[in-house]
Each structure stands twice: as structure tokens, then as C-alpha cells.
Design an enzyme around this catalytic site. Structure first.
Site, PDB file in Angstrom:
ATOM      1  N   GLY A  21       6.488  -2.448  -7.451  1.00  0.00           N
ATOM      2  CA  GLY A  21       5.807  -2.083  -6.218  1.00  0.00           C
ATOM      3  C   GLY A  21       6.702  -2.269  -5.015  1.00  0.00           C
ATOM      4  O   GLY A  21       7.926  -2.378  -5.135  1.00  0.00           O
ATOM      5  N   ASN A  22       6.104  -2.302  -3.837  1.00  0.00           N
ATOM      6  CA  ASN A  22       6.852  -2.533  -2.607  1.00  0.00           C
ATOM      7  C   ASN A  22       5.967  -3.316  -1.638  1.00  0.00           C
ATOM      8  O   ASN A  22       4.830  -3.655  -1.952  1.00  0.00           O
ATOM      9  CB  ASN A  22       7.347  -1.212  -2.001  1.00  0.00           C
ATOM     10  CG  ASN A  22       6.212  -0.243  -1.722  1.00  0.00           C
ATOM     11  OD1 ASN A  22       5.355  -0.499  -0.876  1.00  0.00           O
ATOM     12  ND2 ASN A  22       6.198   0.879  -2.433  1.00  0.00           N
TER      13      ASN A  22
END
Length: 214
Positions: A21-22
Site C-alpha cells: 500500500g501507500n
């Protein structure tokens, strides 16, 4: 005006408990959705995995997890919209193999092979009509303006909103942002550090002006 907005991150699963993810929180995208709804636009908000809540009769919220799910939602709803703002931080890569069971730690290395995700903005740019408006976001760390303009041209966007991780108070997690709005005619507007609500208002104003010129 009916407008589609993407917001937040995508999660690309490795196994049932882990993902790639981020750091996106979705705050900018949700500010845009709120600003549009308050102008009486019909809003389709396609949100990645976020903890934000938004309630307005003009907003239809669609929650997704992965880049693939966001792509499918955009392709379904974009043809009926007058404009789209691609504000989400969509993963560029996703694991080629997703494990059905939790991967256990052992003494061996775990090598995860990644494959590119579908380019949502570029796909919308291919099918967009002459009277549709496409706005993208570019979060850059180097050669910011050059990279943003290149992205706008490659994906057939009408304008792009550039923000940099090098600017204090801008980027993921903040309630403020500092952006430059770049148009396809090379005109640009550099904004000072503002609340994301005020940035959203400025972006919407530019979209309305652009729509009047079509």
C-alpha cells in the site's frame, strides 16, 4: 455537472493479512467531493481503503480495495460523467501471485514478483469524449513539473495538479496542501500552502472555467 472523483490508496494483497500500500489518507479526494457536492454537483466518489466519512445527498460513495476494483468502478461510471478527477494514490504494481494462506516466516527469502496494474487515468483518457474533462494528480519527488506535464500529455488529461513531497505541509496525511495546477495549454497556477478545502475550491473553479470554454 456530474463528476467522478477517486480518492485514497489501493491495497494490493500478498496474502489474507498482508498487502502492498501507500500512505495516502484520501483527505484531498474527500475535500474535492465535499466541495463539488456543496456546489450541487452530482458526485461519484470511488474511495480506496480510508477511515474518512462523508455524508451528502449529492455524493454516491463506492468503496474499493484494489487497483483492479477501482479500475472497474471508474470504467463503469466515467462514461456517464461530465468530468473526472483522479486523486487516488493507485498502486502501480500488484503481486503476480496472491497466497490463499498466510505466508509463514522461515529462514528463506520471500521474493514477491510484481506486475503492473491497469492505468486508470490513461484508460479514461482513451475513451473520453470531447466534452468530458479529465483532471489528474501528480505527486512528485524530483523533476516535478517535467514529470507532471509528461503525465498529463501521455494520459490525455486536460489539466494536472502537481504537488511535491519536498514541500513542507503538503503530501500524505496533512490537512494542508501546496499545489500547482497545470493546464494542457501550458498555463499554470501556483497556489500557496492552503487548507485542502481551499485547494479543492480552486481546482473546482478551474474545472468550471474550462468547461465554459468547451
Amino acid at each position: 455537472m456530474k463528476i467522478l472523483i477517486t480518492a485514497g490508496p489501493t491495497y494490493e494483497r500478498i496474502d489474507p493479512v498482508r498487502f502492498i500500500g501507500n500512505f495516502s489518507t484520501g483527505k484531498m479526494g474527500f475535500a474535492l467531493a465535499q466541495a463539488c457536492a456543496e456546489r450541487n454537483f452530482d458526485v461519484v466518489l470511488i474511495a480506496g481503503v480510508v477511515h474518512l466519512q462523508i455524508q451528502h445527498t449529492n455524493i454516491e460513495r463506492i468503496d474499493v480495495e484494489s487497483a483492479e476494483q477501482m479500475y472497474d468502478a471508474v470504467m463503469e461510471h466515467f462514461p456517464d460523467c461530465d468530468a473526472a478527477i483522479f486523486c487516488a494514490a493507485v498502486a502501480d504494481f500488484t503481486p503476480e501471485t496472491v497466497y490463499s494462506q498466510k505466508v509463514k516466516r522461515n529462514n528463506n527469502e520471500l521474493i514477491i514478483k510484481l506486475k503492473p496494474t491497469k492505468d486508470i487515468a490513461a484508460a479514461a483518457g482513451i475513451i473520453k469524449r470531447k466534452n468530458q474533462i479529465l483532471v489528474g494528480f501528480a505527486l512528485e519527488t524530483n523533476d516535478e513539473e517535467t514529470n507532471a506535464i509528461s503525465k498529463m500529455q501521455r494520459k490525455n488529461l486536460d489539466m494536472i495538479v502537481l504537488n511535491s513531497l519536498n514541500d513542507s505541509g503538503a503530501g500524505f496525511g496533512y490537512d494542508t496542501n501546496k499545489v500547482t495546477i497545470i493546464k494542457k495549454d501550458a498555463d499554470k497556477i501556483s497556489l500557496p500552502l492552503l487548507s485542502k478545502k481551499n485547494v479543492a475550491e480552486k481546482i473546482i473553479e478551474e474545472i468550471i472555467c474550462f468547461q465554459k470554454s468547451l
